[in-house]
Design an enzyme around this catalytic site. Structure first.
Site, PDB file in Angstrom:
ATOM      1  N   LYS A 198      -1.412   4.220   8.821  1.00  0.00           N
ATOM      2  CA  LYS A 198      -1.450   5.043   7.608  1.00  0.00           C
ATOM      3  C   LYS A 198      -1.071   6.460   8.005  1.00  0.00           C
ATOM      4  O   LYS A 198      -1.769   7.118   8.780  1.00  0.00           O
ATOM      5  CB  LYS A 198      -2.845   5.014   6.972  1.00  0.00           C
ATOM      6  N   LYS A 260       1.558   2.216   5.644  1.00  0.00           N
ATOM      7  CA  LYS A 260       1.495   3.012   4.417  1.00  0.00           C
ATOM      8  C   LYS A 260       1.960   4.430   4.734  1.00  0.00           C
ATOM      9  O   LYS A 260       1.452   5.020   5.691  1.00  0.00           O
ATOM     10  CB  LYS A 260       0.061   3.037   3.883  1.00  0.00           C
TER      11      LYS A 260
END
Length: 337
Positions: A198, A260
């Protein structure tokens, strides 16, 4: 005069039927995960930061899940907006058994037992400082004390009926701690979808607006509070670091790994796909959604064509599953074929 060309690749593109036969990448509704926003108000509220999306009441959330199930979407992930009065430095509301989140899980499972409920495990919706971890008096993010809270949060979600818990906090060691706790509590069948890579991305702005979960300014709390999440989310410059995170999450018991954002990080998705045998998820985040929506609203792009191309690109890079706000639209479009 036709040239003497024994190889004419265009022959395999001549008709829709032939193109479908040789397509290397396919997209279907079963690969889509639908993110849903919720709050504890009785009314559903349209989101200004994400046109076309809604922050749902619990009743509205249950109804929306039923609607998308009919479209072929059977996996949802939930993101709560928590009232300011319930937020604290240590995010204790995250493991309140009568809080909004476990009530929403139970309501969905009671009405739609077959749907796969994925839960967000992180403190930022519950933190008065707006961070995924506990902020100490010096402005640092406390890793191990945060993991202790995340473990309680994940266990609460499992007890409420979650099928998959998804730690999105990027604290070190949280996957292993959650796995050990779930197993010891009799929840060995609950999966972990780790936000493995992330990134500290500028694409999250509309999401934070939807949940009022952006990091707060130092002046509000009387202590230094980081204005960004760069000390725990990944540096956008790095790829090899993501592979280190993959190895750690695998060893700690993750069932899925995630990248992400998705669109700006297709190279990372490909690198992760080639580095692991675990299923790879990718999150087409709020900024990606909003850019397509804005361009389509201005008439510069065809929304359907761009959405489908963007998702095919994410799949082609190696994602097995995609979290996308376009999931219901895409499922409808796919059913028209």
């Amino acid at each position: 005069m036709p040239q003497d060309l024994p190889q004419r690749p265009r022959r395999n593109r001549r008709t829709a039927a032939i193109r479908a036969m040789v397509a290397e990448t396919r997209l279907d509704a079963g690969q889509l995960i639908y993110p849903l926003f919720l709050h504890d108000d009785p009314n559903d509220v349209a989101l200004d930061s994400l046109p076309g999306l809604t922050r749902w009441s619990v009743d509205g959330l249950v109804g929306e899940v039923g609607r998308v199930i009919a479209l072929g979407i059977d996996k949802v992930v939930l993101f709560p907006k928590i009232a300011d009065g319930l937020k604290s430095v240590t995010g204790d509301e995250a493991y309140n058994p009568e809080g909004l989140y476990p009530r929403a899980i139970r309501a969905i499972k009671a009405a739609h037992p077959g749907v796969c409920v994925i839960t967000d495990v992180a403190l930022d919706p519950y933190s008065s400082d707006g961070h995924d971890g506990i902020v100490n008096d010096d402005g640092g993010i406390e890793n191990d004390p945060t993991v202790e809270v995340l473990v309680k949060q994940a266990l609460l979600h499992a007890e409420a009926g979650a099928d998959i818990v998804a730690p999105s906090d990027m604290m070190d060691g949280r996957v292993g701690a959650i796995r050990d706790t779930l197993d010891a509590a009799g929840h060995a069948d609950v999966s972990i979808m780790s936000y493995t890579a992330k990134y500290a991305s500028a694409y999250y702005g509309p999401f934070r607006g939807a949940l009022d979960s952006a990091p707060k300014s130092s002046a509000e709390g009387g202590k230094p509070i980081p204005g960004d999440k760069k000390t725990y989310q990944m540096d956008p410059a790095n790829v090899r670091e993501a592979l280190r995170e993959v190895e750690l999450d695998e060893n700690e018991g993750a069932d899925f790994v995630m990248v992400k954002p998705a669109g700006p990080y297709l190279d990372v998705i490909r690198a992760v796909r080639e580095h692991t045998h675990l299923p790879v998820a990718a999150y087409q985040v709020s900024g990606e959604y909003l850019m397509i929506k804005a361009a389509a609203a201005s008439g510069w792009v065809d929304e359907r064509a761009v959405v489908m191309e963007s998702l095919l690109g994410i799949r082609r890079a190696g994602a097995d599953a995609i979290l996308t706000y376009f999931a219901p639209q895409v499922a409808g479009w796919l059913s028209e074929k």
